[in-house]
Design a protein around this motif. Structure first.
Motif, mmCIF file in Angstrom:
data_model
loop_
_atom_site.group_PDB
_atom_site.id
_atom_site.type_symbol
_atom_site.label_atom_id
_atom_site.label_comp_id
_atom_site.label_asym_id
_atom_site.label_seq_id
_atom_site.Cartn_x
_atom_site.Cartn_y
_atom_site.Cartn_z
ATOM 1 N N ILE A 76 0.372 1.806 1.562
ATOM 2 C CA ILE A 76 -0.038 2.571 0.866
ATOM 3 C C ILE A 76 -0.989 2.149 0.352
ATOM 4 C CG2 ILE A 76 1.230 0.789 -0.971
ATOM 5 C CD1 ILE A 76 1.602 3.344 -2.146
ATOM 6 N N PHE A 77 -1.651 0.577 0.438
ATOM 7 C CA PHE A 77 -3.687 0.640 -0.266
ATOM 8 C C PHE A 77 -3.930 0.790 0.913
ATOM 9 C CE2 PHE A 77 -0.564 -2.076 -3.139
ATOM 10 C CZ PHE A 77 -0.469 -0.852 -4.194
ATOM 11 N N TYR A 126 1.849 3.668 -11.000
ATOM 12 C CA TYR A 126 0.841 3.970 -11.292
ATOM 13 C C TYR A 126 -0.185 2.958 -10.879
ATOM 14 C CZ TYR A 126 2.644 7.357 -14.284
ATOM 15 O OH TYR A 126 3.887 8.652 -15.300
ATOM 16 N N ASN A 164 -6.818 2.898 -6.371
ATOM 17 C CA ASN A 164 -7.364 2.124 -5.446
ATOM 18 C C ASN A 164 -8.456 2.462 -5.018
ATOM 19 O OD1 ASN A 164 -7.979 0.533 -3.531
ATOM 20 N ND2 ASN A 164 -5.720 -0.306 -2.873
ATOM 21 N N ASN A 166 -8.652 6.418 -5.880
ATOM 22 C CA ASN A 166 -7.118 7.361 -6.416
ATOM 23 C C ASN A 166 -6.396 6.527 -6.931
ATOM 24 O OD1 ASN A 166 -5.846 5.806 -4.525
ATOM 25 N ND2 ASN A 166 -6.780 6.599 -2.822
ATOM 26 N N GLN A 210 -2.294 5.859 -7.680
ATOM 27 C CA GLN A 210 -1.087 6.685 -6.338
ATOM 28 C C GLN A 210 0.064 6.310 -7.645
ATOM 29 O OE1 GLN A 210 0.148 7.072 -2.441
ATOM 30 N NE2 GLN A 210 1.187 7.516 -3.675
ATOM 31 N N VAL A 227 4.522 5.779 -7.697
ATOM 32 C CA VAL A 227 5.016 5.774 -7.485
ATOM 33 C C VAL A 227 6.908 5.798 -8.052
ATOM 34 C CG1 VAL A 227 6.714 3.676 -5.701
ATOM 35 C CG2 VAL A 227 4.473 4.180 -5.651
ATOM 36 N N THR A 282 7.243 6.886 -2.688
ATOM 37 C CA THR A 282 6.361 7.609 -2.465
ATOM 38 C C THR A 282 5.615 8.428 -3.431
ATOM 39 O OG1 THR A 282 5.045 6.220 -1.164
ATOM 40 C CG2 THR A 282 3.970 7.513 -1.557
ATOM 41 N N LYS A 305 2.647 11.427 -5.766
ATOM 42 C CA LYS A 305 1.593 11.713 -5.740
ATOM 43 C C LYS A 305 0.372 10.577 -5.726
ATOM 44 C CE LYS A 305 2.051 15.881 -7.307
ATOM 45 N NZ LYS A 305 1.866 17.468 -9.042
ATOM 46 N N LYS A 306 -0.368 11.513 -4.813
ATOM 47 C CA LYS A 306 -1.453 10.345 -4.361
ATOM 48 C C LYS A 306 -2.296 11.621 -4.913
ATOM 49 C CE LYS A 306 -4.529 8.462 -1.069
ATOM 50 N NZ LYS A 306 -4.506 7.534 0.122
ATOM 51 N N GLU A 363 -6.737 12.551 -6.210
ATOM 52 C CA GLU A 363 -7.808 11.540 -5.635
ATOM 53 C C GLU A 363 -8.462 12.284 -6.983
ATOM 54 O OE1 GLU A 363 -9.030 10.748 -3.103
ATOM 55 O OE2 GLU A 363 -7.164 10.556 -2.220
#
Length: 429
Positions: A140-141, A224, A227, A230, A232, A234, A244, A246-247, A249
């Motif tokens: 995820i990272f 939240y 990274n 962005n 991420q 969860v 998981t 929304k991601k 940007e």
């Protein structure tokens, strides 16, 4: 005859010369240099069950986090120290959770969320002597590369071998052509990413509280995690089955996260971003406040944001200041005042009492009832220490400094008392 021999040999000489030039153009040279080369841990080993050992002295401290009577201290890239802090005057070193690649954490109820290099893991820590991994979200990272100062070709890093756990100094022999210099990459310790060098060579669900340098935060059933560029999201409604989401940007280097009411405040290297989290699973951009490139942790209270901007290193800023930003119109943040500082890092606020970690200038405690005259209301300053980050928690201030973790009682602002100090070695934020 002699003339004919000379005439006939001229073309031969030309061919020889052309051959020499041609060979030179396509010749191979060997460049030797000393560099830190990566040492790998396989993904299978990285993903072994987390072990708990007896508590041991902190060597290299990172983030701090408080949850109920427990104080969590990250040992950067190694794991998490856990202290019984029910008596802040005498914290007890309980255990160490061995989590390779760990930098950040957050806790809700009896579940701890932590980065394990490229993975997010969820641990049931109801029994600290035997933590149980209940969930893991793999990859995820982004791929994590610990700091190094020596040049190393990025093309030589093999992510298939596993994660990088360290570096070993070796002599490198590189085959290159004379037609040009191969581009190299070096790791910039501050930026946390490779940069190109074209010139070569080089209740049961209560949530804990982190410092102002935190990159992980929990709001209700949503986690939240920041990274690089962005955020991420969860869903952690069921800790054993995190989903998981929304991601988002952001096109900026994001660094810190803070929640106040229905808003999420993100500190970046070029400003503060504000998101509406009225619908927690779907943060919506609201507004932003921009500044020159700088490190900028942020805390918020009563429609005011307090941001520290630090110069030097990766921060890139040319000034050291603390800014007070009016958020009464959340869609249009306005700078109210900027206060000079020496080397500001993290900060915290509780009931109009503002705590600022000013690096080598120490810890500064202000009455912030009047945001336009904060500098005239210094309550207390602790010098002879390098202050880095704080957590105000129930009239106890937990501060991480270069030489230790200090705790102060500020229930009586006219008589602030140091309660304890946990000594540590090197600090890395």
């Amino acid at each position: 005859m002699k003339t004919n021999k000379l005439f006939l040999s001229a073309p031969i000489m030309m061919l020889i010369l052309m051959s020499i030039v041609s060979c030179k153009d396509s010749s191979v040279e060997f460049r030797k240099y000393t560099a830190n080369v990566p040492q790998y841990m396989s993904y299978d080993e990285m993903r072994m069950p987390v072990k708990s050992t007896a508590g041991w002295a902190i060597q290299t401290a990172g983030k701090i986090y408080i949850k109920d009577n427990y104080l969590f201290v990250n040992e950067k890239y190694k794991g998490i120290h856990v202290f019984d802090n029910s008596n802040p005057a005498s914290p007890i070193n309980l255990a160490f959770l061995d989590i390779p690649g760990n930098v950040d954490l957050a806790v809700r109820g009896n579940f701890l969320y932590a980065d394990n290099y490229v993975d997010l893991i969820v641990l049931d820590i109801s029994n600290l002597n035997s933590p149980v991994e209940v969930a893991r979200i793999k990859d995820i990272f982004p791929y994590t590369i610990p700091e190094t100062t020596d040049a190393y070709p990025i093309s030589n890093i093999d992510q298939q071998k596993g994660v990088i756990v360290g570096w070993q100094v070796k002599q490198i022999t590189e085959e290159i052509t004379t037609s040009g210099i191969s581009p190299y990459y070096y790791f910039d310790k501050g930026m946390g990413a490779f940069m190109m060098n074209e010139s070569a060579g080089a209740p049961t669900q209560t949530v804990g509280v982190g410092g102002s340098m935190a990159r992980f935060i929990i709001n209700g059933d949503q986690f939240y995690g920041l990274n690089q560029t962005n955020m991420q999201v969860v869903n952690i409604t069921e800790p054993s089955n995190p989903l998981t989401g929304k991601k988002i940007e952001m096109s900026r280097m994001v660094e810190t996260v803070f929640i106040e009411g229905p808003n999420l405040f993100i500190g970046t290297q070029t400003g503060m971003l504000i998101y509406d989290i009225s619908s927690p699973a779907s943060p919506v951009y609201k507004s932003e406040y921009n500044h020159f490139q700088s490190c900028d942790p942020v805390v918020v209270q009563d429609s005011y944001a307090y941001v520290t901007l630090r110069a030097g290193n990766r921060c890139g800023n040319w000034q050291n200041v603390m800014e007070v930003i009016d958020l009464k119109d959340i869609m249009s943040p306005v700078l109210m005042k900027s206060y000079p500082m020496s080397e500001p890092y993290g900060l915290g606020i509780d009931n109009k009492t503002l705590f600022v970690c000013d690096g080598q200038a120490g810890l500064k405690i202000y009455d912030a009832n009047d945001p336009l005259r904060i500098d005239l209301h210094l309550i207390k300053q602790y010098t002879n220490l390098k202050a880095l980050d704080v957590i105000p928690y129930g009239d106890v201030l937990i501060m991480i400094a270069e030489d230790g973790i200090y705790q102060y009682s500020y229930s009586d602002l006219l008589n602030i008392q140091q309660l304890s100090k946990i000594p540590i070695g090197e600090i890395k934020m």
